[in-house]
Design a protein around this motif. Structure first.
Motif, PDB file in Angstrom:
ATOM      1  N   GLN A 187      63.343  53.316 -47.202  1.00 14.03           N
ATOM      2  CA  GLN A 187      62.624  51.794 -48.211  1.00 14.03           C
ATOM      3  C   GLN A 187      62.248  52.153 -49.283  1.00 14.03           C
ATOM      4  O   GLN A 187      62.864  53.656 -50.424  1.00 14.03           O
ATOM      5  CB  GLN A 187      60.865  51.946 -47.807  1.00 14.03           C
ATOM      6  CG  GLN A 187      60.439  53.363 -47.851  1.00 14.03           C
ATOM      7  CD  GLN A 187      59.054  53.647 -47.234  1.00 14.03           C
ATOM      8  OE1 GLN A 187      57.764  52.753 -47.900  1.00 14.03           O
ATOM      9  NE2 GLN A 187      58.043  55.103 -47.055  1.00 14.03           N
ATOM     10  N   GLY A 188      62.468  51.464 -49.965  1.00 12.68           N
ATOM     11  CA  GLY A 188      62.059  50.823 -51.875  1.00 12.68           C
ATOM     12  C   GLY A 188      63.824  51.737 -52.725  1.00 12.68           C
ATOM     13  O   GLY A 188      63.489  51.864 -52.877  1.00 12.68           O
ATOM     14  N   SER A 189      64.845  51.154 -51.383  1.00 16.87           N
ATOM     15  CA  SER A 189      66.134  51.481 -51.691  1.00 16.87           C
ATOM     16  C   SER A 189      67.181  50.691 -52.134  1.00 16.87           C
ATOM     17  O   SER A 189      67.408  49.626 -50.655  1.00 16.87           O
ATOM     18  CB  SER A 189      66.555  53.036 -51.357  1.00 16.87           C
ATOM     19  OG  SER A 189      67.716  54.041 -52.007  1.00 16.87           O
ATOM     20  N   GLN A 190      68.133  50.966 -52.683  1.00 19.45           N
ATOM     21  CA  GLN A 190      69.343  49.339 -52.654  1.00 19.45           C
ATOM     22  C   GLN A 190      70.906  50.573 -52.412  1.00 19.45           C
ATOM     23  O   GLN A 190      70.798  51.431 -53.330  1.00 19.45           O
ATOM     24  CB  GLN A 190      69.236  48.704 -53.167  1.00 19.45           C
ATOM     25  CG  GLN A 190      70.340  47.887 -53.231  1.00 19.45           C
ATOM     26  CD  GLN A 190      70.648  46.975 -54.661  1.00 19.45           C
ATOM     27  OE1 GLN A 190      69.078  46.520 -55.015  1.00 19.45           O
ATOM     28  NE2 GLN A 190      71.017  46.348 -55.331  1.00 19.45           N
ATOM     29  N   GLY A 191      71.048  50.328 -51.641  1.00 18.15           N
ATOM     30  CA  GLY A 191      72.369  50.835 -51.278  1.00 18.15           C
ATOM     31  C   GLY A 191      74.038  50.525 -52.202  1.00 18.15           C
ATOM     32  O   GLY A 191      74.377  51.603 -52.869  1.00 18.15           O
ATOM     33  N   LEU A 192      74.312  49.641 -52.195  1.00 16.55           N
ATOM     34  CA  LEU A 192      75.127  49.075 -53.225  1.00 16.55           C
ATOM     35  C   LEU A 192      74.762  47.630 -54.223  1.00 16.55           C
ATOM     36  O   LEU A 192      73.536  47.063 -54.426  1.00 16.55           O
ATOM     37  CB  LEU A 192      76.339  48.286 -52.473  1.00 16.55           C
ATOM     38  CG  LEU A 192      76.631  48.568 -51.145  1.00 16.55           C
ATOM     39  CD1 LEU A 192      77.531  47.742 -50.282  1.00 16.55           C
ATOM     40  CD2 LEU A 192      77.241  49.799 -51.534  1.00 16.55           C
ATOM     41  N   PRO A 193      75.615  48.046 -54.786  1.00 17.43           N
ATOM     42  CA  PRO A 193      74.982  46.504 -56.694  1.00 17.43           C
ATOM     43  C   PRO A 193      75.273  45.334 -56.056  1.00 17.43           C
ATOM     44  O   PRO A 193      76.015  45.072 -55.128  1.00 17.43           O
ATOM     45  CB  PRO A 193      76.129  47.047 -58.146  1.00 17.43           C
ATOM     46  CG  PRO A 193      77.126  48.156 -57.073  1.00 17.43           C
ATOM     47  CD  PRO A 193      76.832  48.748 -55.683  1.00 17.43           C
ATOM     48  N   PRO A 194      74.823  44.641 -57.183  1.00  9.89           N
ATOM     49  CA  PRO A 194      75.733  42.936 -57.349  1.00  9.89           C
ATOM     50  C   PRO A 194      76.870  42.741 -56.386  1.00  9.89           C
ATOM     51  O   PRO A 194      77.645  43.152 -57.539  1.00  9.89           O
ATOM     52  CB  PRO A 194      75.151  42.561 -57.771  1.00  9.89           C
ATOM     53  CG  PRO A 194      74.062  42.862 -58.307  1.00  9.89           C
ATOM     54  CD  PRO A 194      74.148  44.688 -58.680  1.00  9.89           C
ATOM     55  N   HIS A 195      76.845  42.067 -55.797  1.00  7.12           N
ATOM     56  CA  HIS A 195      79.306  42.527 -55.402  1.00  7.12           C
ATOM     57  C   HIS A 195      79.356  41.007 -54.498  1.00  7.12           C
ATOM     58  O   HIS A 195      78.521  40.236 -54.313  1.00  7.12           O
ATOM     59  CB  HIS A 195      79.117  43.728 -55.203  1.00  7.12           C
ATOM     60  CG  HIS A 195      78.733  43.637 -53.091  1.00  7.12           C
ATOM     61  ND1 HIS A 195      78.156  43.938 -53.259  1.00  7.12           N
ATOM     62  CD2 HIS A 195      79.761  43.436 -52.261  1.00  7.12           C
ATOM     63  CE1 HIS A 195      77.413  44.721 -51.827  1.00  7.12           C
ATOM     64  NE2 HIS A 195      79.095  43.752 -51.987  1.00  7.12           N
ATOM     65  N   TYR A 196      80.517  40.875 -54.418  1.00 10.37           N
ATOM     66  CA  TYR A 196      81.118  39.773 -52.982  1.00 10.37           C
ATOM     67  C   TYR A 196      82.061  40.297 -53.053  1.00 10.37           C
ATOM     68  O   TYR A 196      83.183  41.148 -53.404  1.00 10.37           O
ATOM     69  CB  TYR A 196      81.279  38.210 -54.556  1.00 10.37           C
ATOM     70  CG  TYR A 196      83.061  38.099 -55.513  1.00 10.37           C
ATOM     71  CD1 TYR A 196      84.100  38.343 -54.951  1.00 10.37           C
ATOM     72  CD2 TYR A 196      82.361  38.167 -57.100  1.00 10.37           C
ATOM     73  CE1 TYR A 196      84.875  38.787 -55.619  1.00 10.37           C
ATOM     74  CE2 TYR A 196      83.041  38.498 -57.911  1.00 10.37           C
ATOM     75  CZ  TYR A 196      84.159  38.194 -57.186  1.00 10.37           C
ATOM     76  OH  TYR A 196      85.698  38.735 -58.606  1.00 10.37           O
ATOM     77  N   ASP A 197      82.657  39.787 -51.914  1.00  7.34           N
ATOM     78  CA  ASP A 197      83.673  40.602 -50.813  1.00  7.34           C
ATOM     79  C   ASP A 197      84.556  39.132 -50.732  1.00  7.34           C
ATOM     80  O   ASP A 197      84.356  37.865 -51.168  1.00  7.34           O
ATOM     81  CB  ASP A 197      83.138  40.673 -49.347  1.00  7.34           C
ATOM     82  CG  ASP A 197      81.781  41.737 -49.419  1.00  7.34           C
ATOM     83  OD1 ASP A 197      82.293  43.270 -50.259  1.00  7.34           O
ATOM     84  OD2 ASP A 197      80.754  41.481 -49.431  1.00  7.34           O
ATOM     85  N   ASP A 198      86.179  40.021 -49.840  1.00  5.67           N
ATOM     86  CA  ASP A 198      86.595  38.767 -49.458  1.00  5.67           C
ATOM     87  C   ASP A 198      87.112  38.469 -48.276  1.00  5.67           C
ATOM     88  O   ASP A 198      88.316  38.253 -47.605  1.00  5.67           O
ATOM     89  CB  ASP A 198      88.148  39.598 -50.217  1.00  5.67           C
ATOM     90  CG  ASP A 198      88.616  40.774 -48.940  1.00  5.67           C
ATOM     91  OD1 ASP A 198      87.140  41.661 -48.970  1.00  5.67           O
ATOM     92  OD2 ASP A 198      89.740  41.217 -49.622  1.00  5.67           O
ATOM     93  N   VAL A 199      85.988  38.456 -47.719  1.00  2.00           N
ATOM     94  CA  VAL A 199      86.018  38.117 -46.076  1.00  2.00           C
ATOM     95  C   VAL A 199      84.526  37.178 -45.781  1.00  2.00           C
ATOM     96  O   VAL A 199      84.008  37.424 -46.940  1.00  2.00           O
ATOM     97  CB  VAL A 199      85.547  39.530 -45.257  1.00  2.00           C
ATOM     98  CG1 VAL A 199      86.376  40.435 -45.242  1.00  2.00           C
ATOM     99  CG2 VAL A 199      84.600  40.212 -45.751  1.00  2.00           C
ATOM    100  N   GLU A 200      84.281  36.539 -44.876  1.00  2.00           N
ATOM    101  CA  GLU A 200      83.644  35.829 -43.822  1.00  2.00           C
ATOM    102  C   GLU A 200      82.553  36.479 -43.828  1.00  2.00           C
ATOM    103  O   GLU A 200      83.019  37.639 -43.084  1.00  2.00           O
ATOM    104  CB  GLU A 200      83.842  34.377 -42.607  1.00  2.00           C
ATOM    105  CG  GLU A 200      85.348  33.819 -43.786  1.00  2.00           C
ATOM    106  CD  GLU A 200      84.191  33.250 -45.171  1.00  2.00           C
ATOM    107  OE1 GLU A 200      83.391  32.290 -44.803  1.00  2.00           O
ATOM    108  OE2 GLU A 200      85.041  32.861 -45.909  1.00  2.00           O
TER     109      GLU A 200
END
Length: 477
Positions: free
Chosen positions: A171-184
């Motif tokens: 709770q109250g946490s985030q693992g990854l920063p804003p990003h985009y991927d090369d997959v659907e």
């Protein structure tokens, strides 16, 4: 950690407005997943949205949110993976980096908190509870049969490799920063709740992973909370970030991904060399030397015109080409896809019943896993390929199936290895003269066919083809 835009309790009305386009409410209770066929599996995965609507309006175009509020489907999703599964899995020998990453988003950047070597469950739980770290579990289909069943069917449906990762965030946490991927991407919410924000792509249908800064991405185009049983789809290139809201003990979701390096550009890079190779054998224009010192010149305008005319000639030839040879893409898919998930049913794995004769009726088994290919490096031949676990000469058993599953999407180089039985991984399948192509297509069509009606010149060839496929458990008599 990026700003959350206010307290979760105050988001209700704002979220309803922002995710209006993406949100699809289930008009009725969706059915549990259907494994009868690849088509039925995908249909049940995105229910109540119809596949034809999905591919017309959402695929590679915009996100889709399906909020179900269905206890049965929520319970099914939880069988795919849970936080409680980690203790048992750690006892089987998991390793940091290979199987598990520990990470947290700090000031817009990903901070990896991995230790060395084997994963200790108590240390993992300590990092999760005290450091508010996200647990990223790589390719859980290696351990969870329900995910194996889903991804194997999806690989048949898409004709592309399908991978997965599980994310467990406190709770109250985030693992990854804003990003985009090369997959659907297809997100299935398994436990708890996850707050998502999606942003307009800076690179449409991106070909690589990339982190984006908060000041570059602007305001979210969609914002919502996923609950158990919900599904989210978004195209490659969609910028996204997600966190577990305060008051929710933790969130577990699985990301199922596909269509990496599976564009027209990738296919052209794969198929054009074979087309050029075949054409050069017949057309002297492609065997004529390039101008002297062309590789040393800066201004190649005249040569560019010549190359353009050759490409137009190749395009004309392409329209009348019977077989377009794909080499690396098809080989990669054949060799690295998941084996069929048959459970305890081993009957299809060994030849049985009567030998095929000229008057026999035959039908292809495992049609979604058998691939006919005309290989550029094999002169005048056609092959019917099977996954790596189908070892030539003895069919395949459950132990072999598990081995193929354990290496799925893990980046292991198996093409040049040799199995304990002494069979090269490259030999899986059967090779026939190119004149057998039409007969193989008859069988691959999936319908029942008489051996005597196969498109071959002699009865002996017809019987030999049927016997070869029967020996490899590829047909039923």
């Amino acid at each position: 950690m990026p700003k959350k835009g206010g307290k979760h309790a105050e988001m209700g009305k704002e979220m309803q407005v922002q995710c209006k386009r993406a949100k699809v409410e289930a008009a009725c209770s969706p059915s549990i997943m259907s494994f009868e066929s690849p088509d039925s599996l995908f249909g049940s995965l995105i229910s109540p949205i119809k596949p034809e609507v999905f591919f017309r309006e959402y695929w590679e175009q915009k996100p889709l949110l399906v909020q179900r509020n269905d206890p049965l489907l929520a319970a099914y999703y939880q069988s795919l993976f849970q936080l409680s599964d980690l203790k048992e899995l750690c006892s089987q020998g998991l390793y940091y980096g290979r199987d598990i990453n520990i990470c947290r988003c700090v000031n817009g950047k990903k901070k990896v908190l991995n230790k060395e070597g084997k994963v200790n469950y108590m240390q993992l739980k300590k990092d999760f509870d005290q450091k508010k770290a996200t647990i990223q579990f790589h390719q859980p289909q290696r351990f969870k049969e329900e995910l194996w069943k889903i991804q194997e069917k999806l690989e048949c449906y898409f004709g592309s490799l399908v991978g997965s990762n599980v994310y467990i965030t406190p709770q109250g946490s985030q693992g990854l920063p804003p990003h985009y991927d090369d997959v659907e991407v297809f997100i299935l919410q398994l436990e708890g709740e996850k707050h998502w924000r999606l942003y307009k792509p800076t690179v449409h249908l991106a070909r690589e992973y990339n982190v984006e800064s908060e000041d570059r991405i602007g305001n979210p185009t969609h914002e919502f909370v996923l609950k158990p049983g919900d599904l989210l789809y978004f195209p490659r290139g969609t910028i996204h970030q997600a966190d577990t809201p305060p008051g929710i003990s933790y969130s577990t979701h699985v990301t199922i991904s596909t269509y990496q390096n599976n564009s027209w550009g990738d296919f052209l890079l794969d198929a054009i060399p074979g087309l050029v190779f075949d054409t050069a054998k017949e057309d002297v224009a492609l065997r004529t030397s390039i101008p002297r010192q062309l590789l040393m010149q800066v201004d190649i305008a005249d040569s560019t015109k010549k190359l353009s005319s050759i490409l137009r000639m190749l395009a004309d030839r392409l329209e009348n080409t019977r077989e377009l040879r794909s080499s690396d893409m098809k080989k990669d898919f054949i060799m690295n896809r998941l084996p069929p998930c048959l459970g305890c049913d081993s009957d299809p794995l060994t030849p049985g019943g009567k030998l095929p004769k000229l008057d026999s009726k035959i039908r292809l088994q495992f049609r979604d896993h058998a691939i006919i290919t005309v290989e550029p490096d094999q002169e005048n031949s056609v092959s019917i390929k099977k996954p790596p676990l189908w070892v030539l000469g003895w069919g395949w058993g459950r132990a072999a199936g598990v081995a193929g599953r354990e290496t799925h999407m893990m980046g292991t180089e198996e093409d040049d290895t040799t199995s304990e039985e002494g069979t090269s991984q490259q030999t899986h399948g059967l090779r026939f003269p190119l004149s057998y192509l039409d007969a193989l297509k008859q069988i691959w069509s999936g319908s029942i066919v008489y051996v005597k009606e196969l498109k071959l010149t002699s009865d002996e060839e017809k019987e030999n083809l049927a016997l070869s496929l029967w020996t490899e458990c590829l047909i039923k008599v």
